[in-house]
Design an enzyme around this catalytic site. Structure first.
Site, mmCIF file in Angstrom:
data_model
loop_
_atom_site.group_PDB
_atom_site.id
_atom_site.type_symbol
_atom_site.label_atom_id
_atom_site.label_comp_id
_atom_site.label_asym_id
_atom_site.label_seq_id
_atom_site.Cartn_x
_atom_site.Cartn_y
_atom_site.Cartn_z
ATOM 1 N N HIS A 136 0.847 -1.202 0.000
ATOM 2 C CA HIS A 136 0.000 0.000 0.000
ATOM 3 C C HIS A 136 0.883 1.252 0.000
ATOM 4 O O HIS A 136 0.627 2.222 0.713
ATOM 5 C CB HIS A 136 -0.963 -0.017 1.191
ATOM 6 N N TYR A 139 3.741 -5.884 9.590
ATOM 7 C CA TYR A 139 3.768 -4.424 9.551
ATOM 8 C C TYR A 139 4.989 -3.894 10.294
ATOM 9 O O TYR A 139 5.595 -2.892 9.895
ATOM 10 C CB TYR A 139 2.505 -3.853 10.183
#
Length: 311
Positions: A30, A300
């Site tokens: 992203h 993440y």
């Protein structure tokens, strides 16, 4: 003791880098996004199910980020890939709650290994600069948990703007209420502007970078709002299999409204430095044992660590 995952977070991040390359100091997935800000106001009905301060009825400040799936900073905004909405809610006493969503009702993997294998299959062939079609074909044949999301993306053109898209939580969560009563829930954020997708003709003419300007222009005209709709689970509904959807007859209700009042390019804006880990949850909402949801946090963290160090 829970079983060890078939892949590790560093292996998945390495596979993403292999598929898309590396833009130093930026997100691995992203990567192409823009920032926004606003507030969220919950409804009184949620108090039956969750004691979260998110649903106090008072305005909760929000940092938001809208994005395209993948690690290619130059991906065109017309790509038939996922669109993301990530939210950081700033609750009283310094608490944070974070939600990450996609514009597909389901996720494309039941276990982290599927996502890893998709990235490996998507790695460009040095001779062509594109993924090997045979490797992608073999991946699809051996990973049926990817098919529902892939078919959804193939069948639906991308949204005409971020403001015209629904975003789904894609995981099952637990609302924790009074006396620690637990209710399984899923949610989605539905645009008050209405859903609108690019036509086939607009796909050819919209341009590679229209989404950022469209969102900035829209917020300049006035607030953009999404209703948070919560679906209540029943016994037997899957809670750890994000490609699987619940039956459509489940009870749902409006849990609040997200209002976005400003948007900007991401460089130097508030969302740029945020690691939107969906396992950051304040009291009143809790995770299930969904292996994808649980894996997102370490993945993440690996990406965020690389970003902070300029890698």
């Amino acid at each position: 003791m829970p079983a060890e995952p078939e892949v590790t977070a560093p292996q998945v991040v390495d596979a993403i880098e292999g598929a898309f390359g590396v833009t130093h100091g930026e997100r691995r997935n992203h990567i192409k996004g823009r920032c926004a800000a606003g507030e969220f106001v919950g409804t009184a009905e949620v108090a039956k199910y969750s004691r979260s301060a998110l649903f106090s009825g008072q305005p909760v400040p929000v940092i938001a980020r809208f994005s395209l799936s993948g690690g290619n900073l130059k991906v065109p905004d017309t790509a038939k890939s996922g669109r993301g909405m990530a939210l950081q809610f700033k609750l009283p006493q310094g608490q944070l709650h974070q939600i990450t969503m996609l514009n597909t009702p389901m996720f494309g993997a039941a276990v982290p290994k599927t996502f890893h294998d998709l990235m490996v299959a998507s790695r460009p062939d040095p001779a062509t600069g594109k993924p090997d079609p045979e490797k992608l074909k073999a991946f699809r044949a051996s990973h049926p948990d990817n098919l529902a999301q892939a078919q959804y993306l193939a069948d639906n053109n991308p949204p005409a703007s971020y403001a015209h898209s629904t975003y789904w939580g894609i995981h099952t969560f637990k609302f924790i209420g009074a006396q620690d009563k637990t209710t399984l829930v899923c949610w989605r954020f539905v645009p008050q502007d209405g859903e609108k997708r690019l036509s086939d003709e607009e796909l050819k003419t919209a341009g590679a970078n229209f989404l950022e300007k469209a969102l900035i222009d829209r917020t300049a005209k006035g607030p953009v709002r999404w209703d948070m709709l919560v679906t209540l689970g029943q016994a037997g509904d899957p809670q750890d299999d994000p490609p699987q959807l619940w039956p459509s007859n489940r009870t749902e209700f409006k849990a609040g409204t997200l209002t976005i009042t400003s948007a900007s390019a991401q460089k130097g804006a508030a969302c740029e430095a945020v690691n939107f880990d969906p396992m950051v949850m304040a009291d009143g909402i809790a995770p299930t044992n969904d292996p994808i949801l649980r894996f997102r946090s370490p993945a993440y963290a690996v990406s965020f660590g690389k970003r902070l160090s300029g890698q």
